[in-house]
Structure formats: structure tokens, C-alpha cells
Scaffold this motif. Structure first.
Motif, short mmCIF file in Angstrom:
data_model
loop_
_atom_site.label_atom_id
_atom_site.label_comp_id
_atom_site.label_asym_id
_atom_site.label_seq_id
_atom_site.Cartn_x
_atom_site.Cartn_y
_atom_site.Cartn_z
N ASP A 176 41.27 39.33 36.28
CA ASP A 176 40.25 37.97 36.58
C ASP A 176 40.39 38.13 37.57
O ASP A 176 40.59 37.56 38.65
CB ASP A 176 42.39 36.99 36.67
N PRO A 177 38.40 37.60 37.85
CA PRO A 177 38.09 37.83 39.05
C PRO A 177 37.95 36.32 39.31
O PRO A 177 37.63 36.91 41.04
CB PRO A 177 36.43 37.67 38.62
N ALA A 178 38.23 35.59 39.80
CA ALA A 178 37.85 33.95 39.50
C ALA A 178 39.43 34.55 40.68
O ALA A 178 39.33 33.40 41.89
CB ALA A 178 38.64 32.85 39.09
N GLN A 179 40.46 35.01 40.10
CA GLN A 179 41.68 35.08 41.05
C GLN A 179 42.69 36.35 42.12
O GLN A 179 42.65 35.92 42.92
CB GLN A 179 43.21 34.68 41.06
N ILE A 183 44.82 47.30 36.33
CA ILE A 183 43.41 47.21 36.96
C ILE A 183 43.50 46.77 38.76
O ILE A 183 43.67 46.16 38.67
CB ILE A 183 42.28 46.47 36.50
N ASN A 184 43.77 48.42 39.35
CA ASN A 184 44.18 47.45 40.75
C ASN A 184 43.57 48.51 41.56
O ASN A 184 42.89 50.26 40.64
CB ASN A 184 45.64 47.79 41.66
N ARG A 185 43.24 48.48 42.55
CA ARG A 185 42.81 49.75 43.71
C ARG A 185 43.83 51.16 43.40
O ARG A 185 45.33 50.97 42.90
CB ARG A 185 43.13 49.22 44.83
N GLY A 186 43.63 51.90 44.31
CA GLY A 186 43.88 53.37 43.75
C GLY A 186 44.60 53.91 42.39
O GLY A 186 45.55 54.69 42.50
N HIS A 196 38.86 42.38 41.37
CA HIS A 196 38.76 42.79 40.22
C HIS A 196 36.65 41.95 40.60
O HIS A 196 35.87 42.15 40.25
CB HIS A 196 38.87 41.27 39.66
N ARG A 197 36.98 41.49 41.39
CA ARG A 197 35.27 40.78 42.00
C ARG A 197 34.41 41.81 42.54
O ARG A 197 33.36 41.90 41.73
CB ARG A 197 35.68 39.12 42.87
N GLU A 198 35.14 42.96 43.26
CA GLU A 198 34.01 43.92 44.00
C GLU A 198 34.38 44.81 42.42
O GLU A 198 32.97 45.40 42.24
CB GLU A 198 35.44 44.54 44.20
N LEU A 199 35.14 44.93 41.84
CA LEU A 199 34.59 45.75 40.50
C LEU A 199 33.64 45.30 40.05
O LEU A 199 32.66 45.68 38.84
CB LEU A 199 36.35 46.00 39.39
#
Length: 240
Positions: A101-104, A68-71, A108-111
Motif C-alpha cells: 500500500d504505497p499510499a500509506q 513486504i518490509n525493510r530488512g 512501499h513508496r520507495e519500492l
């Protein structure tokens, strides 16, 4: 490439380009796509896993498996889900199997924020990291896969091979870099990378046509020998 007795490629189009550029070495080049990185767990009880999936009784479940990364085209999938939801589809479920892991992780926070702002909180689920066995059980608990690779599906996509070996009807991208073995298999429901409207339209077809899903799943299972570790090791030993 000139310094080795044998060269193994994971993509037929790339191998063929190199054969054309280096015809004297063409016979030293070999093709081996990535085997499935997740074996099919034969004795798994998926009932507990189903209870863990949000909206477990809400209809068909779509799977994304991979980093789960950009691109990775994930934003395209979210936009397509939004289109389908706005058209009145209320039984949508899309499970992203991968470390989250949106905390890190800022992306992931953007998603997570995008899912909330688009009104997809009840549709999209992130599982976070799973063991190989849990991934296999999760894939068995899903009904189809949506893999929005920006570069197009190919034999080097381990996540695609895992979905196909688990018999999932797979909606994914096709480009000039997609291998003939995949194109000719009939196991993929294709669209062009970045074409969100086409992605949404094909997604809607997949949801509404059980016969299509069954046919795609049958053709996916027929590709299992292509992704067999046993065959991969045998062919690699022959090359050596």
C-alpha cells in the motif's frame, strides 16, 4: 528456560546452542519448525488468476511470499532482476504476494519508485493482500520462488514452508542458522545473504534449467511431512 518443564524451539541451531549451555535441561528441549501457514487449495481454477498477472504469457513466474518490509532482502532481488534484464533476459516476471500500500506506507513508496527507476515496471508485480485461498492459487500459478531472507532460510520461515508445500523450486539464502533438515533435503538452491551476483547467477540457472526446477520441486514436495499441521499437532500433544 529453567522455569519450564518443556521448551519448544523453532530453530535447530538455536536449540543446540541452548542444550550445550544448559546440558542438564537438554532433554526438555524440543524442535518444531513452523508448519505451512497456507494450505494447498486442491480445487482451484488458476486461469482467472493467471489473467490477472501482468505479462501472463511472458514466461516463467517467480514468487515472493511474505511481509513486504525493510530488512527482507527485497532490494537484493530487485538488483538481481536488473542484472538479468541487462544481460538480455526479457521474459522475467517476479510477483510479490503480500500487503502493498504505497499510499500509506513510506517503504512501499520507495519500492515502487525503485522498480520504476530500475526499469522493472514490466517485470515486478505487487498483488496487495490476498486471502489464504488466493495465495495458494497464486503459488500454484508460479513456477519458482525467490526468498532473499537476510538471516538465512530456516524452519521458522512460514513463507518458505508454504512455497515448499506448494512444490515450488526455491532459490533462497543459507547461513549457519539454516537447519540441517533443509540443507540435507536438496530442495533449496542456495546463496549467501547479500551476495547479489550469486543471486543473479543462480536465478539465471533456475530460469534456464527445467530439469533443475523439476528436481527442486520434487524434493520440495518430499518435505511436506516436515510442514504438516497434523504432524505438528501430534508432536505438540506428545510434548504436553
Amino acid at each position: 528456560l529453567l522455569g519450564f518443564k518443556r521448551v519448544v524451539f523453532y530453530s535447530r541451531p538455536f536449540m543446540e546452542r541452548m542444550q550445550a549451555k544448559l546440558p542438564s535441561r537438554a532433554r526438555a528441549f524440543h524442535l518444531q519448525g513452523f508448519p505451512s501457514n497456507i494450505g494447498v487449495d486442491p480445487g482451484g481454477d488458476i486461469s482467472a488468476l493467471l489473467r490477472d498477472f501482468r505479462r501472463a504469457g511472458a514466461g516463467l513466474r517467480g514468487a515472493y511470499f511474505g511481509h513486504i518490509n525493510r530488512g527482507r532482502g527485497i532490494e537484493d532481488a530487485l538488483q538481481a532482476l536488473k542484472i538479468l534484464q541487462d544481460k538480455g533476459h526479457r521474459d522475467l516476471s517476479y510477483v510479490l504476494l503480500g500487503q502493498f500500500d504505497p499510499a500509506q506506507d513510506a517503504y512501499h513508496r520507495e519500492l515502487a519508485l525503485a522498480v520504476e527507476s530500475m526499469g522493472l515496471t514490466g517485470v515486478v508485480q505487487f498483488t496487495n493482500r490476498l486471502s489464504d485461498r488466493e495465495v495458494s492459487l497464486a503459488l500454484q500459478a508460479c513456477d519458482y520462488a525467490v526468498l532473499p531472507f537476510p538471516e538465512g532460510a530456516s524452519l521458522k520461515n512460514g513463507s518458505l514452508s508454504a512455497c515448499l508445500c506448494h512444490g515450488l523450486a526455491s532459490l533462497t539464502t543459507v547461513t549457519s542458522g539454516t537447519d540441517a533438515e533443509l540443507l540435507n533435503s536438496g530442495a533449496l538452491l542456495p546463496y549467501a545473504p547479500g551476495d547479489v551476483a550469486s543471486l543473479a547467477s543462480n536465478w539465471e540457472r533456475l530460469l534456464g534449467d527445467a530439469t533443475m526446477r523439476q528436481e527442486l520441486a520434487h524434493k520440495a514436495r518430499a518435505l511436506a511431512p516436515l510442514y504438516s499441521w497434523k504432524e505438528y499437532v501430534r508432536a505438540r500433544a506428545h510434548i504436553y
